[in-house]
Design a protein around this motif. Structure first.
Motif, PDB file in Angstrom:
ATOM      1  N   GLY A   1       0.815  -1.209   0.000  1.00  0.00           N
ATOM      2  CA  GLY A   1       0.000   0.000   0.000  1.00  0.00           C
ATOM      3  C   GLY A   1       0.844   1.253   0.000  1.00  0.00           C
ATOM      4  N   VAL A   2       0.182   2.395  -0.125  1.00  0.00           N
ATOM      5  CA  VAL A   2       0.901   3.656  -0.267  1.00  0.00           C
ATOM      6  C   VAL A   2       1.763   3.964   0.960  1.00  0.00           C
ATOM      7  CG1 VAL A   2      -1.032   5.038   0.622  1.00  0.00           C
ATOM      8  CG2 VAL A   2       0.640   6.083  -0.908  1.00  0.00           C
TER       9      VAL A   2
ATOM     10  N   ALA B   1      -5.211   5.768  -3.356  1.00  0.00           N
ATOM     11  CA  ALA B   1      -5.487   5.919  -1.927  1.00  0.00           C
ATOM     12  C   ALA B   1      -5.937   7.323  -1.545  1.00  0.00           C
ATOM     13  CB  ALA B   1      -4.232   5.547  -1.123  1.00  0.00           C
ATOM     14  N   PHE B   2      -5.893   8.267  -2.482  1.00  0.00           N
ATOM     15  CA  PHE B   2      -6.322   9.631  -2.158  1.00  0.00           C
ATOM     16  C   PHE B   2      -7.837   9.650  -1.976  1.00  0.00           C
ATOM     17  CE2 PHE B   2      -7.525  13.995  -2.775  1.00  0.00           C
ATOM     18  CZ  PHE B   2      -6.509  14.707  -2.160  1.00  0.00           C
TER      19      PHE B   2
ATOM     20  N   LYS C   1       5.407  -3.507  -7.184  1.00  0.00           N
ATOM     21  CA  LYS C   1       5.909  -2.616  -6.132  1.00  0.00           C
ATOM     22  C   LYS C   1       6.932  -3.299  -5.234  1.00  0.00           C
ATOM     23  CE  LYS C   1       1.626   0.044  -5.818  1.00  0.00           C
ATOM     24  NZ  LYS C   1       0.419   0.291  -4.980  1.00  0.00           N
ATOM     25  N   LEU C   2       6.691  -4.571  -4.912  1.00  0.00           N
ATOM     26  CA  LEU C   2       7.547  -5.256  -3.949  1.00  0.00           C
ATOM     27  C   LEU C   2       8.746  -5.952  -4.590  1.00  0.00           C
ATOM     28  CD1 LEU C   2       4.756  -6.803  -1.694  1.00  0.00           C
ATOM     29  CD2 LEU C   2       6.353  -4.985  -1.046  1.00  0.00           C
ATOM     30  N   LYS C   3       8.673  -6.173  -5.888  1.00  0.00           N
ATOM     31  CA  LYS C   3       9.712  -6.936  -6.580  1.00  0.00           C
ATOM     32  C   LYS C   3      11.106  -6.353  -6.367  1.00  0.00           C
ATOM     33  CE  LYS C   3      10.952  -8.568 -11.207  1.00  0.00           C
ATOM     34  NZ  LYS C   3      10.589  -8.530 -12.660  1.00  0.00           N
ATOM     35  N   LYS C   4      11.208  -5.029  -6.364  1.00  0.00           N
ATOM     36  CA  LYS C   4      12.526  -4.388  -6.252  1.00  0.00           C
ATOM     37  C   LYS C   4      13.201  -4.652  -4.901  1.00  0.00           C
ATOM     38  CE  LYS C   4      10.578  -0.320  -6.744  1.00  0.00           C
ATOM     39  NZ  LYS C   4      10.387   1.154  -6.880  1.00  0.00           N
ATOM     40  N   TYR C   5      12.415  -5.101  -3.904  1.00  0.00           N
ATOM     41  CA  TYR C   5      12.960  -5.343  -2.559  1.00  0.00           C
ATOM     42  C   TYR C   5      13.193  -6.823  -2.273  1.00  0.00           C
ATOM     43  CZ  TYR C   5      11.316  -0.568  -1.924  1.00  0.00           C
ATOM     44  OH  TYR C   5      11.100   0.782  -2.064  1.00  0.00           O
TER      45      TYR C   5
ATOM     46  N   HIS D   1       0.620  -3.162  11.384  1.00  0.00           N
ATOM     47  CA  HIS D   1      -0.595  -3.691  10.752  1.00  0.00           C
ATOM     48  C   HIS D   1      -1.300  -2.580   9.972  1.00  0.00           C
ATOM     49  CE1 HIS D   1      -4.032  -5.989   9.905  1.00  0.00           C
ATOM     50  NE2 HIS D   1      -4.698  -5.881  11.046  1.00  0.00           N
ATOM     51  N   LEU D   2      -1.073  -2.572   8.652  1.00  0.00           N
ATOM     52  CA  LEU D   2      -1.617  -1.547   7.765  1.00  0.00           C
ATOM     53  C   LEU D   2      -2.688  -2.084   6.827  1.00  0.00           C
ATOM     54  CD1 LEU D   2       1.805   0.064   6.704  1.00  0.00           C
ATOM     55  CD2 LEU D   2       0.295   0.833   8.545  1.00  0.00           C
ATOM     56  N   ALA D   3      -2.866  -3.390   6.773  1.00  0.00           N
ATOM     57  CA  ALA D   3      -3.810  -3.992   5.833  1.00  0.00           C
ATOM     58  C   ALA D   3      -5.229  -3.510   6.128  1.00  0.00           C
ATOM     59  CB  ALA D   3      -3.741  -5.509   5.927  1.00  0.00           C
ATOM     60  N   SER D   4      -5.919  -3.058   5.083  1.00  0.00           N
ATOM     61  CA  SER D   4      -7.258  -2.503   5.275  1.00  0.00           C
ATOM     62  C   SER D   4      -7.976  -2.421   3.936  1.00  0.00           C
ATOM     63  CB  SER D   4      -7.163  -1.107   5.898  1.00  0.00           C
ATOM     64  OG  SER D   4      -8.431  -0.580   6.176  1.00  0.00           O
TER      65      SER D   4
END
Length: 311
Positions: free
Chosen positions: A11-12, A178-179, A42-46, A75-78
């Motif tokens: 997420g953002v 997310a805005f 988004k996560l691939k680079k890490y 815990h950010l999942a929402s």
């Protein structure tokens, strides 16, 4: 090396929280999110620097396996509005039950684990100024806020090491999705940027003793306070028109409630997370929106309407 699990990691706020955690160089990080094309990109680079797990927080077996080895969980999942408010039970089935799985795993396998939960200022309802002492004011159809409040109560009753951070309007790139557009235009809001929010969550792990067993409001301060009308006009001027904006303004209830925090300075005194202002946010947005010429042209009538009402 301490271990930290970040849910909603793509997420953002999640992806920037991971960046800040990596910069400290003292955590073994596990990122959890659903597998889809966007999250994977988004996560691939890490992938060489963190542990990436694609899965669901409602998967009890997976959550047990992940939680038992963690020192911290951010815990950010929402499910965010307006989607969260379209279908009754959606937020409960994902966020509340997912959090319940995390809590059960903590209590059974890892009772010393520290949970940092991202809640929302929307639980206060439509009030101009609020503090932690302000009572929740919810409507029956505000499923998102009701879920946040129920999840807070669950955490407070069931585990011993936690902190709850209530976030206001998050100023981010609208391209992230997310805005929030479902806010009444005339409200004066104290916002926070995605950068400051991510730093706050990452650095909360360095301040667990002061934060433990407490609920906090996390506003951006005076430098991020303005009328939503002004913020929206500037975002449309820089980023341009989007169909999410149009659909939200026409069809969705304006029930993402934000106001001014009377006590947000208290959290900043502990963590010192504020570095942004509205000006710095707009400057970053300009750098990433240079190619949206047509979108800015389409936005001009909406900007004119917003500006005319300011006068």
């Amino acid at each position: 090396m301490k271990r930290v699990l970040v849910t909603g990691a793509a997420g953002v706020i999640g992806i920037k929280t991971i960046k800040y955690l990596l910069s400290e160089g003292k955590y073994e990080i596990t990122a959890l999110d659903l597998r889809n094309k966007s999250n994977y990109k988004k996560l691939k680079k890490y992938r060489r620097r963190i542990n990436i797990i694609y899965g669901d927080i409602n998967d009890k077996v997976l959550i047990e396996a992940l939680v038992k080895d963690q020192d911290y969980i951010i815990h950010l999942a929402s499910v965010l509005p307006p989607i969260a408010d379209i279908k009754k039970g959606l937020s409960d089935n994902i966020e509340y039950l997912g959090t319940e799985n995390i809590i059960k795993a903590i209590n059974f396998y890892n009772p010393e684990c520290f949970l940092v939960y991202a809640s929302s200022s929307t639980i206060y309802g439509e009030k101009e100024k609020v503090s932690i002492k302000t009572k929740a004011n919810l409507t029956e159809n505000d499923y998102y806020s009701n879920t946040k409040l129920k999840t807070e109560e669950l955490i407070e009753k069931r585990i011993k090491n936690f902190t709850i951070i209530r976030l206001p309007l998050i100023l981010c790139n609208p391209a992230s999705g997310a805005f929030m557009y479902n806010i009444k235009k005339n409200l004066i809001v104290e916002a926070i940027t995605d950068n400051d929010a991510a730093y706050l969550f990452a650095n909360s792990l360095n301040n667990t003793e002061e934060l433990n067993k407490k609920v906090w409001n996390a506003g951006g301060g005076k430098q991020l306070t303005a009328s939503y009308r002004e913020i929206l006009a500037n975002v449309l001027e820089i980023y341009g028109f989007s169909f999410k904006y149009l659909l939200t303004r026409i069809f969705i209830d304006k029930n993402f409630y934000v106001g001014i925090y009377e006590d947000s300075d208290k959290l900043n005194e502990i963590i010192d997370y504020r570095s942004d202002s509205l000006s710095s946010y707009y400057m970053r947005l300009k750098r990433t929106s240079k190619n949206r010429v047509l979108a800015r042209v389409f936005a001009k009538p909406f900007i004119f309407f917003l500006r005319s009402k300011e006068k």
